[in-house]
Design a protein around this motif. Structure first.
Motif, PDB file in Angstrom:
ATOM      1  N   PHE A   1      36.289  24.509  33.153  1.00  0.00           N
ATOM      2  CA  PHE A   1      37.080  25.553  33.817  1.00  0.00           C
ATOM      3  C   PHE A   1      36.163  26.388  34.697  1.00  0.00           C
ATOM      4  O   PHE A   1      35.144  26.891  34.212  1.00  0.00           O
ATOM      5  CB  PHE A   1      37.727  26.478  32.773  1.00  0.00           C
ATOM      6  CG  PHE A   1      38.601  25.746  31.781  1.00  0.00           C
ATOM      7  CD1 PHE A   1      39.970  25.667  31.971  1.00  0.00           C
ATOM      8  CD2 PHE A   1      38.046  25.119  30.663  1.00  0.00           C
ATOM      9  CE1 PHE A   1      40.776  24.978  31.070  1.00  0.00           C
ATOM     10  CE2 PHE A   1      38.842  24.432  29.757  1.00  0.00           C
ATOM     11  CZ  PHE A   1      40.213  24.362  29.961  1.00  0.00           C
ATOM     12  N   SER A   2      36.476  26.493  35.972  1.00  0.00           N
ATOM     13  CA  SER A   2      35.715  27.393  36.861  1.00  0.00           C
ATOM     14  C   SER A   2      36.629  28.560  37.159  1.00  0.00           C
ATOM     15  O   SER A   2      37.660  28.391  37.817  1.00  0.00           O
ATOM     16  CB  SER A   2      35.348  26.687  38.162  1.00  0.00           C
ATOM     17  OG  SER A   2      34.430  25.668  37.865  1.00  0.00           O
ATOM     18  N   LEU A   3      36.249  29.720  36.658  1.00  0.00           N
ATOM     19  CA  LEU A   3      37.194  30.844  36.660  1.00  0.00           C
ATOM     20  C   LEU A   3      36.665  32.015  37.468  1.00  0.00           C
ATOM     21  O   LEU A   3      35.450  32.258  37.494  1.00  0.00           O
ATOM     22  CB  LEU A   3      37.443  31.283  35.209  1.00  0.00           C
ATOM     23  CG  LEU A   3      38.041  30.197  34.303  1.00  0.00           C
ATOM     24  CD1 LEU A   3      37.959  30.605  32.844  1.00  0.00           C
ATOM     25  CD2 LEU A   3      39.487  29.905  34.696  1.00  0.00           C
ATOM     26  N   PRO A   4      37.562  32.749  38.074  1.00  0.00           N
ATOM     27  CA  PRO A   4      37.111  33.926  38.836  1.00  0.00           C
ATOM     28  C   PRO A   4      36.587  35.024  37.918  1.00  0.00           C
ATOM     29  O   PRO A   4      37.088  35.207  36.804  1.00  0.00           O
ATOM     30  CB  PRO A   4      38.374  34.386  39.558  1.00  0.00           C
ATOM     31  CG  PRO A   4      39.508  33.698  38.908  1.00  0.00           C
ATOM     32  CD  PRO A   4      38.996  32.517  38.178  1.00  0.00           C
ATOM     33  N   GLN A   5      35.552  35.719  38.418  1.00  0.00           N
ATOM     34  CA  GLN A   5      35.018  36.858  37.669  1.00  0.00           C
ATOM     35  C   GLN A   5      36.028  38.002  37.723  1.00  0.00           C
ATOM     36  O   GLN A   5      36.598  38.272  38.778  1.00  0.00           O
ATOM     37  CB  GLN A   5      33.694  37.294  38.321  1.00  0.00           C
ATOM     38  CG  GLN A   5      32.793  38.127  37.447  1.00  0.00           C
ATOM     39  CD  GLN A   5      32.096  37.301  36.366  1.00  0.00           C
ATOM     40  OE1 GLN A   5      31.493  36.285  36.675  1.00  0.00           O
ATOM     41  NE2 GLN A   5      32.200  37.732  35.127  1.00  0.00           N
ATOM     42  N   GLY A   6      36.258  38.619  36.578  1.00  0.00           N
ATOM     43  CA  GLY A   6      37.188  39.756  36.561  1.00  0.00           C
ATOM     44  C   GLY A   6      36.535  40.958  35.910  1.00  0.00           C
ATOM     45  O   GLY A   6      35.312  40.993  35.737  1.00  0.00           O
ATOM     46  N   GLU A   7      37.349  41.936  35.545  1.00  0.00           N
ATOM     47  CA  GLU A   7      36.884  43.143  34.841  1.00  0.00           C
ATOM     48  C   GLU A   7      37.181  42.941  33.364  1.00  0.00           C
ATOM     49  O   GLU A   7      38.346  42.733  33.000  1.00  0.00           O
ATOM     50  CB  GLU A   7      37.708  44.347  35.313  1.00  0.00           C
ATOM     51  CG  GLU A   7      37.332  44.879  36.650  1.00  0.00           C
ATOM     52  CD  GLU A   7      36.233  45.922  36.528  1.00  0.00           C
ATOM     53  OE1 GLU A   7      36.159  46.584  35.477  1.00  0.00           O
ATOM     54  OE2 GLU A   7      35.447  46.036  37.488  1.00  0.00           O
ATOM     55  N   LYS A   8      36.160  43.045  32.513  1.00  0.00           N
ATOM     56  CA  LYS A   8      36.385  42.769  31.089  1.00  0.00           C
ATOM     57  C   LYS A   8      37.516  43.638  30.516  1.00  0.00           C
ATOM     58  O   LYS A   8      38.386  43.148  29.793  1.00  0.00           O
ATOM     59  CB  LYS A   8      35.081  42.980  30.307  1.00  0.00           C
ATOM     60  CG  LYS A   8      35.193  42.588  28.859  1.00  0.00           C
ATOM     61  CD  LYS A   8      33.837  42.569  28.192  1.00  0.00           C
ATOM     62  CE  LYS A   8      33.913  42.125  26.750  1.00  0.00           C
ATOM     63  NZ  LYS A   8      34.645  42.989  25.870  1.00  0.00           N
ATOM     64  N   LYS A   9      37.480  44.934  30.880  1.00  0.00           N
ATOM     65  CA  LYS A   9      38.486  45.852  30.328  1.00  0.00           C
ATOM     66  C   LYS A   9      39.912  45.423  30.708  1.00  0.00           C
ATOM     67  O   LYS A   9      40.830  45.454  29.901  1.00  0.00           O
ATOM     68  CB  LYS A   9      38.225  47.272  30.866  1.00  0.00           C
ATOM     69  CG  LYS A   9      37.875  48.252  29.751  1.00  0.00           C
ATOM     70  CD  LYS A   9      37.329  49.537  30.239  1.00  0.00           C
ATOM     71  CE  LYS A   9      38.375  50.505  30.762  1.00  0.00           C
ATOM     72  NZ  LYS A   9      37.764  51.738  31.280  1.00  0.00           N
ATOM     73  N   GLU A  10      40.032  44.988  31.958  1.00  0.00           N
ATOM     74  CA  GLU A  10      41.349  44.553  32.446  1.00  0.00           C
ATOM     75  C   GLU A  10      41.815  43.283  31.740  1.00  0.00           C
ATOM     76  O   GLU A  10      42.985  43.115  31.416  1.00  0.00           O
ATOM     77  CB  GLU A  10      41.288  44.300  33.962  1.00  0.00           C
ATOM     78  CG  GLU A  10      41.370  45.547  34.794  1.00  0.00           C
ATOM     79  CD  GLU A  10      42.603  46.387  34.449  1.00  0.00           C
ATOM     80  OE1 GLU A  10      43.716  45.825  34.472  1.00  0.00           O
ATOM     81  OE2 GLU A  10      42.445  47.584  34.143  1.00  0.00           O
ATOM     82  N   ILE A  11      40.836  42.390  31.507  1.00  0.00           N
ATOM     83  CA  ILE A  11      41.171  41.112  30.849  1.00  0.00           C
ATOM     84  C   ILE A  11      41.652  41.389  29.427  1.00  0.00           C
ATOM     85  O   ILE A  11      42.672  40.856  28.974  1.00  0.00           O
ATOM     86  CB  ILE A  11      39.944  40.164  30.879  1.00  0.00           C
ATOM     87  CG1 ILE A  11      39.697  39.719  32.323  1.00  0.00           C
ATOM     88  CG2 ILE A  11      40.142  38.956  29.958  1.00  0.00           C
ATOM     89  CD1 ILE A  11      38.407  38.978  32.556  1.00  0.00           C
ATOM     90  N   THR A  12      40.920  42.256  28.712  1.00  0.00           N
ATOM     91  CA  THR A  12      41.311  42.610  27.340  1.00  0.00           C
ATOM     92  C   THR A  12      42.715  43.218  27.350  1.00  0.00           C
ATOM     93  O   THR A  12      43.564  42.871  26.517  1.00  0.00           O
ATOM     94  CB  THR A  12      40.309  43.624  26.738  1.00  0.00           C
ATOM     95  OG1 THR A  12      39.008  43.053  26.845  1.00  0.00           O
ATOM     96  CG2 THR A  12      40.622  43.951  25.296  1.00  0.00           C
ATOM     97  N   LYS A  13      42.952  44.089  28.311  1.00  0.00           N
ATOM     98  CA  LYS A  13      44.259  44.758  28.404  1.00  0.00           C
ATOM     99  C   LYS A  13      45.375  43.724  28.611  1.00  0.00           C
ATOM    100  O   LYS A  13      46.410  43.759  27.955  1.00  0.00           O
ATOM    101  CB  LYS A  13      44.227  45.742  29.584  1.00  0.00           C
ATOM    102  CG  LYS A  13      45.185  46.888  29.462  1.00  0.00           C
ATOM    103  CD  LYS A  13      44.830  47.950  30.473  1.00  0.00           C
ATOM    104  CE  LYS A  13      46.066  48.305  31.270  1.00  0.00           C
ATOM    105  NZ  LYS A  13      45.765  49.133  32.433  1.00  0.00           N
ATOM    106  N   ARG A  14      45.108  42.783  29.514  1.00  0.00           N
ATOM    107  CA  ARG A  14      46.137  41.763  29.792  1.00  0.00           C
ATOM    108  C   ARG A  14      46.372  40.870  28.567  1.00  0.00           C
ATOM    109  O   ARG A  14      47.504  40.530  28.242  1.00  0.00           O
ATOM    110  CB  ARG A  14      45.729  40.910  30.993  1.00  0.00           C
ATOM    111  CG  ARG A  14      46.096  41.553  32.327  1.00  0.00           C
ATOM    112  CD  ARG A  14      46.173  40.521  33.442  1.00  0.00           C
ATOM    113  NE  ARG A  14      44.880  39.913  33.703  1.00  0.00           N
ATOM    114  CZ  ARG A  14      43.954  40.433  34.493  1.00  0.00           C
ATOM    115  NH1 ARG A  14      44.187  41.587  35.091  1.00  0.00           N
ATOM    116  NH2 ARG A  14      42.803  39.825  34.689  1.00  0.00           N
TER     117      ARG A  14
END
Ligand code: FAD
Length: 307
Positions: free
Chosen positions: A192-205
């Motif tokens: 999987f090649s995935l875009p870098q995101g914001e950890k806090k946002e990912i946890t929230k989602r």
């Protein structure tokens, strides 16, 4: 049924993994039903897997790959084909930059946790799906409009002859809850090649999607997830509900009052109860709407007589 001679030969040729006999499918499927699986192989690596499939192939015996058993309805009479579980030997997961390579036997939840820890985004909507990476790729598992197949960059697959090859994303055709893989091919790993995101946002989602799943699906009761595929344009659950079938029971199997596309095991349900409800739902929904619902779950094992 695999005989002792075959098993001895597999051992003699150097199989290093575990072998279990007469394992109740009710202990290893999320629906908690099914009679004994005659034999389950737990390869310790790809060589073990190649060995089992080669010997079975030589004797014309068909094997079945078992993930976490979360999309299966197993027969009350059990399963005669040898099952192969990859969770003990193909369970590595590595991250390098924005690329994650996950072997087939690891849980989808572990892949998601690693994405979260490394702030890689894209998979959050799949939070709460209880399968393995291999099973989830095979079924092209999806939720809230996101499908796992769309997120891979490549797949490593073993064919029936034991040949291992890599398939790029463009070479794999994923469809709604499926893919164009021959039934006897085994998924070994996905990249999987995935875009870098914001950890806090990912946890929230991830929390948001898990909460939504808990609110709309009977996660506390044994089930196999959605029983039927959604026909184009309308969720299967809505059709089942409209046919007045929510809450209907056969034995200890019940059409979930929370989500009509789930059949839950209220305690001692048997495969014949589940299959009976499936048959009844298909007939009633067809009578009321003209739509024949197609199964999403995979039925395995020795054929049941119609209940
Ligand atoms: C509570 C609950 C919620 C669920 N929610 C969802 C959801 O939101 N979306 C969704 O899509 N599904 C959902 N499911 C269904 C299920 O979790 C998924 O289909 C899951 O991806 C299946 O993975 P598994 O490892 O359990 O596969 P299994 O059930 O063990 O196997 C499924 C099929 O995949 C094959 N298979 C398994 N591993 C491999 C491999 N390595 N190579 C080739 N074939 C393989 C098996 O032979 C079988 O045909 C849910 C299930 C439950 C119980």
């Amino acid at each position: 049924m695999i005989n002792n001679g075959l098993e001895k030969r597999i051992r003699k040729e150097g199989f290093r993994g575990d072998i279990r006999h007469a394992v109740p499918m009710s202990e290893i499927t999320s629906l908690r039903i099914g009679g004994p699986a005659d034999i389950i192989f737990y390869p310790l690596g790809v060589e073990d897997l190649q060995l089992v499939t080669a010997v079975c192939q030589e004797h014309g015996i068909h094997c079945l790959i078992l993930g976490n058993g979360t999309n299966l309805v197993a027969s009350d009479k059990g399963v005669r084909e040898p099952l192969i579980n990859l969770s003990r030997g193909l369970d590595a997961i590595n991250v390098k930059g924005q690329t994650i390579v996950a072997e087939a036997g690891i849980g989808l939840s572990r892949l998601l946790r690693l994405c979260e820890a490394n702030a890689l985004s894209g998979l959050e909507a799949l939070t709460g799906i209880p399968g393995t990476v291999g099973g989830a790729l095979r079924m092209n598992a999806g939720s809230w409009g996101v499908e796992l197949g769309n997120l891979i960059s490549s797949l490593t697959v073993m064919d029936a002859q034991g040949e291992i090859g890599e398939m790029k994303r463009r070479e794999v055709e994923f469809s709604y809850r499926g893919m164009n893989l021959p039934t006897d091919a085994v998924i070994l790993r996905g990249e999987f090649s995935l875009p870098q995101g914001e950890k806090k946002e990912i946890t929230k989602r991830m929390r948001h999607f898990l909460r939504k799943k808990k609110e709309t699906q009977p996660l506390a009761q044994p089930s196999a997830g959605s029983i039927f595929k959604n026909p184009a344009g309308i969720p299967a659950g809505q059709l089942i509900e409209a046919a007045g079938l929510k809450g209907m029971r056969r034995g200890d199997a019940m059409i979930s009052p929370l989500h009509a596309n789930f059949i839950v095991n209220m305690g001692k349900a048997q495969a014949r109860d589940i299959l009976g409800l499936i048959d009844m739902i298909q007939k009633r929904v067809y009578q009321t709407t003209g739509t024949m619902l197609e199964l999403e779950v995979v039925i395995i094992g020795e054929a049941e007589l119609a209940a």
